[in-house]
Motif scaffolding. Structure first.
Motif, PDB file in Angstrom:
ATOM      1  N   ARG A   1       0.714  -1.266  -0.289  1.00  0.00           N
ATOM      2  CA  ARG A   1      -0.214  -0.133  -0.039  1.00  0.00           C
ATOM      3  C   ARG A   1       0.835   1.293   0.144  1.00  0.00           C
ATOM      4  NH1 ARG A   1      -4.579   0.389   4.698  1.00  0.00           N
ATOM      5  NH2 ARG A   1      -4.971  -1.556   3.141  1.00  0.00           N
ATOM      6  N   CYS A   2       1.968   1.267   0.678  1.00  0.00           N
ATOM      7  CA  CYS A   2       2.716   2.491   0.821  1.00  0.00           C
ATOM      8  C   CYS A   2       3.596   2.374  -0.498  1.00  0.00           C
ATOM      9  CB  CYS A   2       3.619   2.474   2.019  1.00  0.00           C
ATOM     10  SG  CYS A   2       2.956   2.590   3.570  1.00  0.00           S
ATOM     11  N   MET A   3       3.971   1.396  -0.988  1.00  0.00           N
ATOM     12  CA  MET A   3       4.740   1.444  -2.460  1.00  0.00           C
ATOM     13  C   MET A   3       3.734   1.870  -3.578  1.00  0.00           C
ATOM     14  SD  MET A   3       7.382   0.898  -4.100  1.00  0.00           S
ATOM     15  CE  MET A   3       8.330   0.121  -3.193  1.00  0.00           C
ATOM     16  N   LYS A   4       2.522   1.879  -3.501  1.00  0.00           N
ATOM     17  CA  LYS A   4       1.630   2.396  -4.588  1.00  0.00           C
ATOM     18  C   LYS A   4       1.429   3.827  -4.278  1.00  0.00           C
ATOM     19  CE  LYS A   4      -1.336  -1.684  -5.337  1.00  0.00           C
ATOM     20  NZ  LYS A   4      -2.376  -2.355  -5.152  1.00  0.00           N
ATOM     21  N   LYS A   5       1.465   4.395  -3.000  1.00  0.00           N
ATOM     22  CA  LYS A   5       1.521   5.750  -2.755  1.00  0.00           C
ATOM     23  C   LYS A   5       2.832   6.267  -3.305  1.00  0.00           C
ATOM     24  CE  LYS A   5      -1.382   5.334   1.514  1.00  0.00           C
ATOM     25  NZ  LYS A   5      -1.582   5.870   2.869  1.00  0.00           N
ATOM     26  N   GLN A   6       3.901   5.673  -3.277  1.00  0.00           N
ATOM     27  CA  GLN A   6       5.035   6.473  -3.563  1.00  0.00           C
ATOM     28  C   GLN A   6       5.332   6.437  -5.067  1.00  0.00           C
ATOM     29  OE1 GLN A   6       7.653   7.766  -1.592  1.00  0.00           O
ATOM     30  NE2 GLN A   6       6.230   7.181   0.032  1.00  0.00           N
ATOM     31  N   LEU A   7       4.463   5.212  -5.761  1.00  0.00           N
ATOM     32  CA  LEU A   7       4.485   5.335  -7.049  1.00  0.00           C
ATOM     33  C   LEU A   7       3.627   6.353  -7.708  1.00  0.00           C
ATOM     34  CD1 LEU A   7       4.515   1.490  -7.899  1.00  0.00           C
ATOM     35  CD2 LEU A   7       6.546   3.224  -8.114  1.00  0.00           C
ATOM     36  N   ARG A   8       2.531   6.747  -6.977  1.00  0.00           N
ATOM     37  CA  ARG A   8       1.627   7.806  -7.373  1.00  0.00           C
ATOM     38  C   ARG A   8       2.211   9.117  -7.188  1.00  0.00           C
ATOM     39  NH1 ARG A   8      -2.062   6.576  -3.712  1.00  0.00           N
ATOM     40  NH2 ARG A   8      -2.774   4.811  -4.974  1.00  0.00           N
ATOM     41  N   ILE A   9       2.913   9.387  -6.170  1.00  0.00           N
ATOM     42  CA  ILE A   9       3.631  10.751  -6.018  1.00  0.00           C
ATOM     43  C   ILE A   9       4.750  10.897  -7.272  1.00  0.00           C
ATOM     44  CG2 ILE A   9       5.193  11.916  -4.504  1.00  0.00           C
ATOM     45  CD1 ILE A   9       3.774  10.737  -2.030  1.00  0.00           C
ATOM     46  N   LEU A  10       5.304   9.557  -7.476  1.00  0.00           N
ATOM     47  CA  LEU A  10       6.551   9.556  -8.712  1.00  0.00           C
ATOM     48  C   LEU A  10       5.973   9.978  -9.902  1.00  0.00           C
ATOM     49  CD1 LEU A  10       9.459   9.005  -9.178  1.00  0.00           C
ATOM     50  CD2 LEU A  10       8.908   6.792  -9.659  1.00  0.00           C
ATOM     51  N   LYS A  11       4.722   9.628 -10.225  1.00  0.00           N
ATOM     52  CA  LYS A  11       4.285   9.778 -11.621  1.00  0.00           C
ATOM     53  C   LYS A  11       3.186  11.029 -11.489  1.00  0.00           C
ATOM     54  CE  LYS A  11       3.938   4.958 -12.526  1.00  0.00           C
ATOM     55  NZ  LYS A  11       3.216   3.611 -12.838  1.00  0.00           N
ATOM     56  N   HIS A  12       3.239  11.683 -10.590  1.00  0.00           N
ATOM     57  CA  HIS A  12       2.359  13.076 -10.556  1.00  0.00           C
ATOM     58  C   HIS A  12       3.145  14.169 -11.351  1.00  0.00           C
ATOM     59  CE1 HIS A  12      -0.146  16.393  -8.809  1.00  0.00           C
ATOM     60  NE2 HIS A  12      -0.881  15.403  -8.790  1.00  0.00           N
ATOM     61  N   CYS A  13       2.604  14.912 -12.008  1.00  0.00           N
ATOM     62  CA  CYS A  13       3.215  15.897 -12.917  1.00  0.00           C
ATOM     63  C   CYS A  13       3.604  17.051 -11.917  1.00  0.00           C
ATOM     64  CB  CYS A  13       2.024  16.641 -13.733  1.00  0.00           C
ATOM     65  SG  CYS A  13       0.600  17.257 -12.946  1.00  0.00           S
ATOM     66  N   ALA A  14       3.211  17.385 -10.660  1.00  0.00           N
ATOM     67  CA  ALA A  14       3.821  18.185  -9.766  1.00  0.00           C
ATOM     68  C   ALA A  14       5.156  18.108  -9.377  1.00  0.00           C
ATOM     69  CB  ALA A  14       2.826  18.678  -8.705  1.00  0.00           C
ATOM     70  N   THR A  15       5.535  16.719  -9.377  1.00  0.00           N
ATOM     71  CA  THR A  15       6.806  16.504  -8.616  1.00  0.00           C
ATOM     72  C   THR A  15       8.248  17.047  -9.403  1.00  0.00           C
ATOM     73  OG1 THR A  15       5.902  14.141  -8.244  1.00  0.00           O
ATOM     74  CG2 THR A  15       8.348  14.308  -7.921  1.00  0.00           C
ATOM     75  N   ASP A  16       8.866  17.323  -8.719  1.00  0.00           N
ATOM     76  CA  ASP A  16       9.943  18.139  -9.154  1.00  0.00           C
ATOM     77  C   ASP A  16      10.991  16.839 -10.012  1.00  0.00           C
ATOM     78  OD1 ASP A  16      13.269  19.359  -8.199  1.00  0.00           O
ATOM     79  OD2 ASP A  16      11.870  19.904  -9.744  1.00  0.00           O
ATOM     80  N   LEU A  17      11.715  17.330 -10.992  1.00  0.00           N
ATOM     81  CA  LEU A  17      12.536  16.408 -11.692  1.00  0.00           C
ATOM     82  C   LEU A  17      13.762  15.967 -11.102  1.00  0.00           C
ATOM     83  CD1 LEU A  17      12.647  18.107 -15.370  1.00  0.00           C
ATOM     84  CD2 LEU A  17      11.133  16.308 -14.661  1.00  0.00           C
ATOM     85  N   PHE A  18      14.428  16.523 -10.059  1.00  0.00           N
ATOM     86  CA  PHE A  18      15.583  16.285  -9.089  1.00  0.00           C
ATOM     87  C   PHE A  18      14.854  15.002  -8.101  1.00  0.00           C
ATOM     88  CE2 PHE A  18      18.167  16.543  -5.389  1.00  0.00           C
ATOM     89  CZ  PHE A  18      19.181  16.304  -5.850  1.00  0.00           C
ATOM     90  N   TYR A  19      13.815  15.615  -7.535  1.00  0.00           N
ATOM     91  CA  TYR A  19      13.286  14.806  -6.696  1.00  0.00           C
ATOM     92  C   TYR A  19      12.790  13.460  -7.276  1.00  0.00           C
ATOM     93  CZ  TYR A  19      10.110  13.067  -2.713  1.00  0.00           C
ATOM     94  OH  TYR A  19       9.480  12.401  -1.791  1.00  0.00           O
ATOM     95  N   ARG A  20      12.186  13.529  -8.460  1.00  0.00           N
ATOM     96  CA  ARG A  20      11.740  12.325  -9.078  1.00  0.00           C
ATOM     97  C   ARG A  20      12.870  11.375  -9.426  1.00  0.00           C
ATOM     98  NH1 ARG A  20       8.183  13.437 -14.207  1.00  0.00           N
ATOM     99  NH2 ARG A  20       6.579  14.316 -12.414  1.00  0.00           N
ATOM    100  N   ALA A  21      13.867  11.872  -9.886  1.00  0.00           N
ATOM    101  CA  ALA A  21      15.214  11.080 -10.176  1.00  0.00           C
ATOM    102  C   ALA A  21      15.736  10.265  -8.994  1.00  0.00           C
ATOM    103  CB  ALA A  21      16.175  11.770 -10.891  1.00  0.00           C
ATOM    104  N   ARG A  22      15.841  11.200  -7.931  1.00  0.00           N
ATOM    105  CA  ARG A  22      16.117  10.648  -6.675  1.00  0.00           C
ATOM    106  C   ARG A  22      15.289   9.399  -6.054  1.00  0.00           C
ATOM    107  NH1 ARG A  22      17.566  14.281  -1.352  1.00  0.00           N
ATOM    108  NH2 ARG A  22      18.166  12.413   0.390  1.00  0.00           N
ATOM    109  N   MET A  23      13.973   9.629  -6.092  1.00  0.00           N
ATOM    110  CA  MET A  23      13.138   8.903  -5.727  1.00  0.00           C
ATOM    111  C   MET A  23      13.080   7.654  -6.509  1.00  0.00           C
ATOM    112  SD  MET A  23       9.088   9.791  -5.032  1.00  0.00           S
ATOM    113  CE  MET A  23       7.987   8.790  -4.165  1.00  0.00           C
ATOM    114  N   ARG A  24      13.285   7.674  -7.512  1.00  0.00           N
ATOM    115  CA  ARG A  24      13.334   6.354  -8.490  1.00  0.00           C
ATOM    116  C   ARG A  24      14.372   5.695  -8.265  1.00  0.00           C
ATOM    117  NH1 ARG A  24      12.738   8.702 -13.025  1.00  0.00           N
ATOM    118  NH2 ARG A  24      10.651   8.411 -13.581  1.00  0.00           N
TER     119      ARG A  24
END
Length: 264
Positions: free
Chosen positions: A190-213
């Protein structure tokens, strides 16, 4: 008028010839020196040829017809330029009346009939597969062909007591969960799905997205060993699932893991 010479007729220009003053033809009229171009350009040699002087044979135009519509000796006669004929026929040449009336359908285009429901395919379409990513290979341990071990695609953690706690919600995962072996961190589905939803959100910063991935790619799917044996708080275990069913389960999951568990 002094000094003016009145001339009624101009003086005759003397003829200059080499050996003779007779008129002669400079071009050959016949013989081997007469080229085809000269024969074509000289025209009729005789002054007054009669009607019977022309070459004519009767019956050759029927025996040797031409596909172009001319006679067999048309190449020796002057041809008329072709007339300009349009490719399209005139307006009055079209046949606008139908010879046979078309049969009228009782129900054109199935108007009023029920549409059949299309069957939904359970298998994904060819466009759903990621062709740009390399296909994952199965983890197989073989010993010179005599022994072959399939490593499970979902790692099994075997401990007397299930001590897994999700690092996000601090709850014990139910069923399969994700584990990071470098920092020894757990995360439930359930928490992994939340993290993936944040990762694919358009408001996520590119630097934060790369680090999160990069952080989420370190998590691997794992499960507790309680699905096929029971420890009862000790290091010993009682197996309650047959070994044949366990091997079949591992082989099936290994095959489906290539399509289910992919890198983010």
């Amino acid at each position: 008028m002094e000094g003016f010479v009145y001339v009624v007729n101009p003086p005759e220009i003397p003829r200059v010839a080499f050996g003779s003053g007779m008129e002669r033809v400079t071009l050959a009229m016949s013989g081997p020196s007469l080229t085809p171009f000269m024969r074509k350009m000289q025209g009729e040699v005789r002054d007054f040829p009669g009607p019977f002087e022309y070459f004519h044979t009767k019956g050759l135009e029927i025996k040797y017809p031409s596909t172009l519509g001319y006679s067999s000796f048309a190449s020796k006669l002057p041809r008329l330029p072709p007339t300009n004929i349009s490719r399209f026929p005139p307006i009055g040449a079209y046949d606008v009346e139908l010879r046979k009336k078309p049969k009228q359908a009782a129900r054109p285009f199935n108007v009023g009939s029920k549409y059949a429901d299309d069957k939904k395919l359970l298998t994904p379409s060819p466009a759903d597969y990621a062709f740009s990513k390399p296909a994952t290979s199965l983890k197989i341990c073989s010993a010179f062909g005599c022994k072959r071990i399939f490593w499970p695609a979902v790692a099994i953690i075997c401990t007397p007591i299930n001590t897994a706690k999700c690092s996000k919600c601090n709850r014990t995962p139910i069923g399969d969960y994700f584990h990071q072996f470098q920092l020894n961190l757990d995360m439930c589905r359930r928490c992994m799905k939340k993290q993936l939803r944040i990762l694919k959100h358009c408001a996520t910063d590119l630097f934060y997205r790369a680090r999160m991935r990069q952080e989420l790619n370190l998590y691997q799917p794992v499960r507790y060993c309680g699905f096929f044996h029971d420890h009862q708080g000790t290091t010993a275990a009682i197996q309650h699932m047959p070994t044949s069913i366990l091997k079949y389960k591992i082989k099936t999951e290994n095959y489906l893991s290539k399509y289910i568990y992919k890198k983010i």
